[in-house]
Design a protein around this motif. Structure first.
Motif, PDB file in Angstrom:
ATOM      1  N   PHE A 134       0.838  -1.205   0.000  1.00 32.60           N
ATOM      2  CA  PHE A 134       0.000   0.000   0.000  1.00 32.60           C
ATOM      3  C   PHE A 134       0.875   1.259   0.000  1.00 32.60           C
ATOM      4  CE2 PHE A 134      -4.378  -1.475   1.915  1.00 32.60           C
ATOM      5  CZ  PHE A 134      -4.424  -2.521   1.031  1.00 32.60           C
ATOM      6  N   SER A 135       1.733   1.412   1.041  1.00 32.08           N
ATOM      7  CA  SER A 135       2.498   2.660   1.215  1.00 32.08           C
ATOM      8  C   SER A 135       3.496   2.872   0.082  1.00 32.08           C
ATOM      9  CB  SER A 135       3.274   2.632   2.527  1.00 32.08           C
ATOM     10  OG  SER A 135       2.427   2.389   3.601  1.00 32.08           O
ATOM     11  N   GLU A 136       3.692   4.151  -0.229  1.00 32.63           N
ATOM     12  CA  GLU A 136       4.693   4.542  -1.233  1.00 32.63           C
ATOM     13  C   GLU A 136       5.489   5.718  -0.686  1.00 32.63           C
ATOM     14  OE1 GLU A 136       2.767   5.497  -4.900  1.00 32.63           O
ATOM     15  OE2 GLU A 136       1.831   3.520  -5.067  1.00 32.63           O
ATOM     16  N   GLY A 140       1.712   7.654   2.503  1.00 31.95           N
ATOM     17  CA  GLY A 140       1.575   6.724   3.621  1.00 31.95           C
ATOM     18  C   GLY A 140       0.221   6.942   4.264  1.00 31.95           C
ATOM     19  N   SER A 141       0.120   8.015   5.061  1.00 28.78           N
ATOM     20  CA  SER A 141      -1.171   8.340   5.688  1.00 28.78           C
ATOM     21  C   SER A 141      -2.212   8.656   4.617  1.00 28.78           C
ATOM     22  CB  SER A 141      -1.023   9.547   6.612  1.00 28.78           C
ATOM     23  OG  SER A 141      -0.058   9.275   7.598  1.00 28.78           O
ATOM     24  N   ASP A 142      -1.779   9.415   3.609  1.00 30.69           N
ATOM     25  CA  ASP A 142      -2.706   9.806   2.545  1.00 30.69           C
ATOM     26  C   ASP A 142      -2.570   8.818   1.388  1.00 30.69           C
ATOM     27  OD1 ASP A 142      -4.432  11.117   0.899  1.00 30.69           O
ATOM     28  OD2 ASP A 142      -3.006  12.681   0.303  1.00 30.69           O
ATOM     29  N   THR A 166       7.270  -2.422   2.775  1.00 30.60           N
ATOM     30  CA  THR A 166       6.463  -3.622   2.546  1.00 30.60           C
ATOM     31  C   THR A 166       7.000  -4.743   3.448  1.00 30.60           C
ATOM     32  OG1 THR A 166       6.368  -2.863   0.247  1.00 30.60           O
ATOM     33  CG2 THR A 166       5.476  -5.055   0.720  1.00 30.60           C
ATOM     34  N   SER A 167       6.299  -4.975   4.565  1.00 25.77           N
ATOM     35  CA  SER A 167       6.778  -5.970   5.538  1.00 25.77           C
ATOM     36  C   SER A 167       6.752  -7.358   4.912  1.00 25.77           C
ATOM     37  CB  SER A 167       5.894  -5.969   6.788  1.00 25.77           C
ATOM     38  OG  SER A 167       5.885  -4.709   7.386  1.00 25.77           O
ATOM     39  N   GLY A 168       7.824  -8.105   5.111  1.00 28.03           N
ATOM     40  CA  GLY A 168       7.868  -9.504   4.683  1.00 28.03           C
ATOM     41  C   GLY A 168       7.898  -9.702   3.176  1.00 28.03           C
ATOM     42  N   THR A 372       3.372   3.315  16.887  1.00 33.58           N
ATOM     43  CA  THR A 372       2.488   4.475  16.701  1.00 33.58           C
ATOM     44  C   THR A 372       2.505   4.964  15.245  1.00 33.58           C
ATOM     45  OG1 THR A 372       4.364   5.814  17.459  1.00 33.58           O
ATOM     46  CG2 THR A 372       2.651   5.307  19.092  1.00 33.58           C
ATOM     47  N   ILE A 373       3.169   4.172  14.379  1.00 35.22           N
ATOM     48  CA  ILE A 373       3.249   4.571  12.954  1.00 35.22           C
ATOM     49  C   ILE A 373       2.459   3.602  12.058  1.00 35.22           C
ATOM     50  CG2 ILE A 373       4.804   4.964  10.993  1.00 35.22           C
ATOM     51  CD1 ILE A 373       7.027   5.600  13.027  1.00 35.22           C
ATOM     52  N   TYR A 374       2.758   2.278  12.176  1.00 32.96           N
ATOM     53  CA  TYR A 374       2.110   1.363  11.224  1.00 32.96           C
ATOM     54  C   TYR A 374       0.622   1.165  11.549  1.00 32.96           C
ATOM     55  CZ  TYR A 374       3.239  -2.314  14.701  1.00 32.96           C
ATOM     56  OH  TYR A 374       3.374  -3.048  15.844  1.00 32.96           O
ATOM     57  N   GLY A 376      -1.750   2.909  10.529  1.00 30.26           N
ATOM     58  CA  GLY A 376      -2.351   4.234  10.784  1.00 30.26           C
ATOM     59  C   GLY A 376      -1.671   4.894  11.968  1.00 30.26           C
ATOM     60  N   THR A 377      -1.055   6.050  11.749  1.00 30.58           N
ATOM     61  CA  THR A 377      -0.304   6.712  12.828  1.00 30.58           C
ATOM     62  C   THR A 377      -1.257   7.206  13.910  1.00 30.58           C
ATOM     63  OG1 THR A 377      -0.479   8.921  11.857  1.00 30.58           O
ATOM     64  CG2 THR A 377       1.385   7.564  11.120  1.00 30.58           C
ATOM     65  N   THR A 378      -0.668   7.612  15.043  1.00 36.32           N
ATOM     66  CA  THR A 378      -1.462   8.177  16.142  1.00 36.32           C
ATOM     67  C   THR A 378      -2.293   9.360  15.654  1.00 36.32           C
ATOM     68  OG1 THR A 378      -0.059   7.427  17.932  1.00 36.32           O
ATOM     69  CG2 THR A 378      -1.191   9.527  18.284  1.00 36.32           C
ATOM     70  N   LYS A 393     -14.931  19.286  12.778  1.00 34.38           N
ATOM     71  CA  LYS A 393     -14.359  19.598  11.461  1.00 34.38           C
ATOM     72  C   LYS A 393     -12.887  19.924  11.613  1.00 34.38           C
ATOM     73  CE  LYS A 393     -18.430  21.500   9.267  1.00 34.38           C
ATOM     74  NZ  LYS A 393     -19.213  22.672   9.631  1.00 34.38           N
ATOM     75  N   ARG A 394     -12.134  19.756  10.518  1.00 36.19           N
ATOM     76  CA  ARG A 394     -10.730  20.162  10.500  1.00 36.19           C
ATOM     77  C   ARG A 394     -10.665  21.688  10.635  1.00 36.19           C
ATOM     78  NH1 ARG A 394      -6.036  18.236   8.483  1.00 36.19           N
ATOM     79  NH2 ARG A 394      -6.959  16.270   7.869  1.00 36.19           N
ATOM     80  N   ARG A 395      -9.679  22.177  11.436  1.00 35.50           N
ATOM     81  CA  ARG A 395      -9.512  23.627  11.551  1.00 35.50           C
ATOM     82  C   ARG A 395      -9.119  24.237  10.221  1.00 35.50           C
ATOM     83  NH1 ARG A 395      -5.678  24.851  16.466  1.00 35.50           N
ATOM     84  NH2 ARG A 395      -4.783  22.911  15.733  1.00 35.50           N
TER      85      ARG A 395
END
Ligand SMILES: Cc1cc2nc3c(=O)[nH]c(=O)nc-3n(C[C@H](O)[C@H](O)[C@H](O)COP(=O)(O)OP(=O)(O)OC[C@H]3O[C@@H](n4cnc5c(N)ncnc54)[C@H](O)[C@@H]3O)c2cc1C
Length: 396
Positions: A134-136, A140-142, A166-168, A372-374, A376-378, A393-395
């Protein structure tokens, strides 16, 4: 006792299921596999794979998967009972966790009959190990901004792009790959899920070394990789929506053993320090924060049990799946820091129990940095809770 479709003899009640798991683990978790022994190196991959396949035959994995796809056809209550024992035992993390926690549920949700009957049993027997692409770099988050492209060919898709973390990847047979069929600006529209065989020409895996010295994840490059239509999971546009719905539920039920593992690590820290008055005196300096962490482990266990009850009752938990991931990762990371502060420097001539503890807590500390990263981060979990549960809502 009942016999499932694979001829496994398994107990009938959740309580008996838990007792069965406890006995099996006591009999089969060898010193080589135990995480509370200072043996220095992790067990060889082949031994870890054999142990995981044996766990499946004993009814400890694939507990809730349908029997026609190699599972044991039990409820989440048996899953919880077994996972309490899995957490209490100092056992290694699963080699095929992506297969069981991510690929399997997604295949069940959006896969066709052939994909289910061929791929699901092979995950449980450990014949097929899966990774998650998934991640590139830059996505990552987005995730919706990812740039890996899948272009239509006569009988499938041509994939070009790069994945990271990419784990494993180097030990996997298939990759659950997310690619865009349009442009990154299309965001979630046109995201395609593929189950790509890792031996396909055009795939290059470059391992990345992490702070614990392991090469557990990799960069994966895709250059004109041809993927058959038979390896597409769900329709373009539909696969992603179904997968994210499944993942919300799975975030709460996957790795529920972590609450009990957390508790047993605290117990291990206290028990080993008790063997030496100098270590006990050092631990004593951290008594209050450790007591607080013990409360947090207790709350986490109760919360996981409550989520299981809700799901078992047929309700959906939606964004509440973020609660246990966020709470566990933050509390466990603080515990790992505390434990390492206590045992990083041992008293001269420290005995075997303290050396075993130090070796374990070093691994726990290093692994905790990523918790706290994989998945989905905190910040992303907090964002989900703020937006979807509190409806804020987002500020601007
Ligand atoms: C041990 C490990 C194993 C992994 N295994 C896999 C795997 O097998 N497959 C895979 O695909 N990926 C894997 N990952 C990648 C992981 O999913 C990503 O690292 C994660 O999603 C974060 O993405 P990023 O690293 O690009 O950081 P970014 O998304 O760039 O985030 C950087 C920082 O900005 C914050 N941030 C980002 N967006 C927001 C926002 N909207 N609001 C507030 N703060 C924000 C983040 O919280 C973070 O602190 C793994 C990661 C680790 C550490």
């Amino acid at each position: 006792m009942t016999v499932d479709a694979q001829q496994h003899v398994l107990p009938d009640t959740p309580q008996a299921y838990g007792e069965h798991a406890r006995t099996w683990l006591a009999d089969n978790l060898t010193d080589e596999l135990r995480l509370d022994r200072a043996l220095g190196t992790p067990a060889p991959l082949a031994d870890l794979i054999a142990f995981e396949a044996a766990q499946h035959r004993a009814g400890l994995t694939g507990i809730t998967w349908p029997t026609e796809y190699g599972g044991h056809g039990r409820s989440l209550l048996e899953h919880l009972a077994a996972n309490r024992e899995i957490g209490r035992a100092p056992m290694p993390e699963a080699v095929n966790s992506i297969g069981k926690e991510l690929a399997g549920p997604i295949i069940m949700a959006v896969g066709d009959e052939r994909q289910k009957s061929e791929w699901l049993p092979a995950i449980l027997t450990m014949d097929d190990i899966w990774c998650q692409g998934f991640s590139e770099p830059g996505s990552g988050s987005d995730l919706a901004s990812l740039r890996t492209r899948a272009e239509r060919t006569a009988d499938g898709w041509r994939v070009n792009g790069q994945k990271i973390w990419t784990s494993g990847a180097s030990k996997s047979r298939r990759c659950l790959l997310l690619a865009h069929t349009g442009s990154p600006e299309d965001r979630h529209k046109g995201l395609l899920l593929l189950a790509v065989p890792m031996q396909t020409p055009g795939i290059e895996v470059r391992d990345i070394q992490s702070i614990d010295g392991e090469r557990s994840f990799a960069e994966v490059f895709f250059s004109d990789v041809l993927v058959d239509d038979a390896d597409v999971l769900g329709a373009p546009d539909e696969g992603w929506a179904a997968a994210t719905r499944v993942l919300t539920i799975e975030r709460a039920t996957n790795r529920m053993y972590r609450a009990w593992r957390f508790e047993s690590e605290i117990d291990h820290l206290v028990a080993a320090c008790r063997t030496d008055p100098r270590a006990l005196a050092r631990l004593q300096e951290h008594a209050r924060p450790l007591a607080q962490l013990r409360v947090e482990a207790e709350l986490l266990k109760a919360h996981v049990e409550q989520l299981v009850e809700v799901l078992h009752g047929g309700e959906e938990i939606g964004p509440r799946g973020s609660f246990p991931k966020l709470y566990w990762s933050e509390a466990h990371q603080r515990f790992a820091q505390l434990a390492w502060d206590v045992v990083s420097v041992l008293p001269p001539g420290a005995g075997q129990p303290l050396q075993d503890l130090r070796a374990r807590m070093q691994r726990v500390y290093l692994a905790s940095r990523a918790e706290t990263i994989y998945a989905g981060t905190t910040e992303i979990q907090l964002d989900i809770i703020a937006k979807q549960i509190l409806k804020l809502k987002r500020r601007a």
